[in-house]
Design a protein around this motif. Sequence first.
Motif, PDB file in Angstrom:
ATOM      1  N   PHE A  81      76.346  16.884  28.692  1.00 42.96           N
ATOM      2  CA  PHE A  81      74.864  17.838  28.550  1.00 42.96           C
ATOM      3  C   PHE A  81      73.677  17.578  29.651  1.00 42.96           C
ATOM      4  CE2 PHE A  81      78.074  16.575  24.749  1.00 42.96           C
ATOM      5  CZ  PHE A  81      77.323  18.104  24.318  1.00 42.96           C
ATOM      6  N   ALA A  82      72.837  18.232  29.717  1.00 42.66           N
ATOM      7  CA  ALA A  82      71.779  17.588  30.321  1.00 42.66           C
ATOM      8  C   ALA A  82      70.322  18.522  29.250  1.00 42.66           C
ATOM      9  CB  ALA A  82      71.446  18.462  31.727  1.00 42.66           C
TER      10      ALA A  82
ATOM     11  N   PHE B 277      72.058  13.903  30.992  1.00 45.19           N
ATOM     12  CA  PHE B 277      72.858  12.474  30.358  1.00 45.19           C
ATOM     13  C   PHE B 277      74.951  12.263  30.494  1.00 45.19           C
ATOM     14  CE2 PHE B 277      69.935  13.962  28.524  1.00 45.19           C
ATOM     15  CZ  PHE B 277      68.711  13.750  27.443  1.00 45.19           C
ATOM     16  N   ASP B 278      75.009  10.888  29.884  1.00 48.00           N
ATOM     17  CA  ASP B 278      76.770  10.215  30.205  1.00 48.00           C
ATOM     18  C   ASP B 278      77.619  11.315  29.931  1.00 48.00           C
ATOM     19  OD1 ASP B 278      75.196   8.277  31.205  1.00 48.00           O
ATOM     20  OD2 ASP B 278      75.639   6.593  29.418  1.00 48.00           O
TER      21      ASP B 278
ATOM     22  N   ASP C  13      69.129  10.995  20.108  1.00 49.85           N
ATOM     23  CA  ASP C  13      68.637   9.672  20.145  1.00 49.85           C
ATOM     24  C   ASP C  13      68.335   9.221  21.192  1.00 49.85           C
ATOM     25  OD1 ASP C  13      69.359  10.488  17.767  1.00 49.85           O
ATOM     26  OD2 ASP C  13      71.515   8.714  18.027  1.00 49.85           O
ATOM     27  N   GLN C  14      68.520   9.471  22.591  1.00 49.67           N
ATOM     28  CA  GLN C  14      68.243   8.506  23.298  1.00 49.67           C
ATOM     29  C   GLN C  14      67.170  10.002  24.473  1.00 49.67           C
ATOM     30  OE1 GLN C  14      70.234   6.522  24.720  1.00 49.67           O
ATOM     31  NE2 GLN C  14      71.342   6.639  23.204  1.00 49.67           N
ATOM     32  N   THR C  15      66.231  10.024  24.141  1.00 44.04           N
ATOM     33  CA  THR C  15      65.531  11.123  25.203  1.00 44.04           C
ATOM     34  C   THR C  15      63.971  11.250  23.524  1.00 44.04           C
ATOM     35  OG1 THR C  15      64.491  12.733  25.987  1.00 44.04           O
ATOM     36  CG2 THR C  15      66.535  12.978  24.344  1.00 44.04           C
ATOM     37  N   SER C  16      62.975  11.837  24.100  1.00 37.85           N
ATOM     38  CA  SER C  16      62.165  11.755  23.319  1.00 37.85           C
ATOM     39  C   SER C  16      61.547  13.265  22.674  1.00 37.85           C
ATOM     40  CB  SER C  16      60.621  11.660  23.107  1.00 37.85           C
ATOM     41  OG  SER C  16      59.841  11.391  24.914  1.00 37.85           O
ATOM     42  N   VAL C  17      62.779  14.174  24.021  1.00 39.08           N
ATOM     43  CA  VAL C  17      62.342  15.361  24.199  1.00 39.08           C
ATOM     44  C   VAL C  17      62.771  16.223  23.433  1.00 39.08           C
ATOM     45  CG1 VAL C  17      63.087  17.213  26.280  1.00 39.08           C
ATOM     46  CG2 VAL C  17      62.174  15.730  26.749  1.00 39.08           C
TER      47      VAL C  17
END
Length: 341
Positions: A27-28, A40-41, A61-65
């Motif tokens: 994912f990106a 992302f991983d 859950d790993q970004t505010s975007v």
Amino acid sequence: MAPRRKPDTFLKFPILIGDIGGTNARFAILKDAFAEPKFFDNVETASFASIDAAIQECVLDQTSVQPKSAVLAIAGPIDGDELDLTNCPWVIRPKGMIADLGLEEVVVINDFEAQALAISAIGDGGRAEIGNGIHREGASRAVIGPGTGLGVAGLVRARNMWIPVAGEGGHIDIGPRTERDHAIWPHLATVGGRISGEQILSGRGLVNLYNAICKSAGKVSDCQTPAEVTRAAEAGADPQAKEAIELFSIYLGRIAGDIALVFIARGGVYIAGGIFKRLLPLVDHARMREAFEDKAPHTHLMSEIPLYVITEPQPALAGLTAFARSPRFFGLETTGRHWKA
């Protein structure tokens, strides 16, 4: 300095981009048409019950975007509102993703359409050539990728657009040609009584080939996974593993040549996927190229067609990014594959 051209995308930014394979999902997020994607991983599909859970935990859950749109490439047919993956238990439900993940729209395409989008722009820095061909920039291209399965797609140029052509070319028949092939073929596991390209040219196909070589020699198979076969070949301790790698590359060259003829791919045939990149140091390039070109009466035509290995780390995501930024450069049909809130 010339002003920046206004982006022509029909999707709303930020855009979530996903490459969903049988084993791994990548994912990106693309914040706008001029930004570099944030990666992302990698996600192991077996670790999550659904794509929605994977996206929530490993991306949102790993970004505010908060993405407004999603463009996903999946390894499976796209028909209806519930999309099954060929080699993965996930079911893609775009309407559910819109409702549960805060998205406004979702576009889903075939995973090898995304690979085809990628080869429209991959240059020398993202590919390694096997043998020598004559690269023709605007000519048709094709991509073939051994992975969990065997993916195939074409890319043709028309009306100033690159048009990806998806299909199930990995399931074409593959048969024996040499005396050695005839000794191995009776020991290959079949599906419905036939041997398709995917039965040899995939992760499980490599193990299938190795097992058949062992049986033909009256040997016990010591390797149970593609990684074990590869490590045994690298160590030089298992002659059957070494032969499996050699024949894998030759058979891949043969089918890549067949695909080159289907598309008259003067722009090159590209080999995608992590499996073959791992095998590349063990491969006899000259024998693979010979198998690629051995297509009488079209040997001369084949000698001019380039054969590449994609070394770009995330080619499918790169292809999806190119499409998200400038869809007018691609004749990608989205009817029946575009869901909106």
